[in-house]
Write an enzyme that holds these catalytic residues in place. Structure first.
Site, PDB file in Angstrom:
ATOM      1  N   HIS A 179      22.361  -5.112  67.308  1.00 52.44           N
ATOM      2  CA  HIS A 179      23.202  -5.654  68.372  1.00 52.44           C
ATOM      3  C   HIS A 179      22.947  -4.953  69.696  1.00 52.44           C
ATOM      4  CE1 HIS A 179      25.847  -2.138  68.589  1.00 52.44           C
ATOM      5  NE2 HIS A 179      25.783  -2.085  67.268  1.00 52.44           N
ATOM      6  N   GLU A 199      28.238  -2.644  59.872  1.00 50.00           N
ATOM      7  CA  GLU A 199      27.930  -1.215  59.934  1.00 50.00           C
ATOM      8  C   GLU A 199      28.657  -0.474  58.810  1.00 50.00           C
ATOM      9  OE1 GLU A 199      26.177   1.409  60.300  1.00 50.00           O
ATOM     10  OE2 GLU A 199      25.918   1.204  62.479  1.00 50.00           O
TER      11      GLU A 199
END
Length: 224
Positions: free
Chosen positions: A9, A82
């Site tokens: 990202h 994550e």
């Protein structure tokens, strides 16, 4: 064989502050949005059959321009999140040191069965990530896929491809909005390109959370 284009990202304000973002739903900052736009331009020369993204906002915002460029509807998958850092999600390093000193000391050992309080061990995280990779690849055998995810997820894939094991600090560069390409087959994972940031060349330097440098600093006599 199935090819994965793996994208981290874009930048967030918390990346700038070197916070543990974990599962906190942080959005991209202005630089991150520009990085996402440039990733989409980079993908204009690619053909892909599907686009997957972590369900966290920073990954979804990064995926949106790429999805438009490729003409694909992004498929969100929570297994691409994550690592969870539990109670320290969202905290800066200095705050973790002050409020959770024992947890910080454990973190610096980088052992596969350690976790931050109420968080996820590296072993658990690795199993989640690789299960997701195998599931996605099985659903698209022989195709090319784009996967928008997080630095820790990419670290787990890199370690697996290089047979590095799960102990020890990160061994690879994983920049925000970096472009990575791997080939997945029955024998394992081949890395074709990693940490390519040509498309970001004139943007401000990125914040870097360097685990090896951190470990060396914390272990030096002057740091005590």
């Amino acid at each position: 064989m199935t090819e994965l284009i793996l994208l981290r990202h874009g930048e967030t304000d918390w990346n700038r502050e070197l916070r543990f973002q974990g599962h906190v739903d942080v959005g991209l900052n202005a630089i991150g949005l520009e990085q996402a736009r440039r990733l989409a331009d980079r993908l204009a020369r690619e053909q892909a059959h599907a686009l997957y993204a972590s369900d966290l906002l920073r990954a979804r915002q990064t995926a949106e321009p790429a999805a438009r460029q490729l003409g694909l509807g992004p498929l969100t998958d929570a297994a691409l999140r994550e690592q969870s850092f539990g109670l320290v999600d969202g905290m800066r390093v200095d705050d973790i040191k002050a409020q959770h000193p024992q947890a910080w000391e454990g973190w610096l050992r980088f052992k596969e069965d350690f976790c931050m309080p109420e968080g996820e061990t590296t072993r658990q995280f690795h199993a989640r990530v690789m299960d997701a990779v195998r599931r996605i690849v099985a659903a698209h055998a022989g195709q090319r896929l784009v996967v928008v995810t997080h630095g820790g997820v990419l670290d787990m894939i890199y370690r697996t491809a290089r047979s590095l094991g799960l102990n020890g600090p990160r061994q690879s560069d994983i920049p925000n909005a970096g472009f990575n390409r791997v080939r997945v087959h029955e024998g394992g994972i081949d890395i074709l390109a990693w940490a390519d940031v040509q498309h970001l060349a004139d943007l401000p330097p990125q914040p870097v959370y360097d685990q090896k440098k951190l470990l060396a600093t914390e272990s030096s006599p002057s740091a005590v």
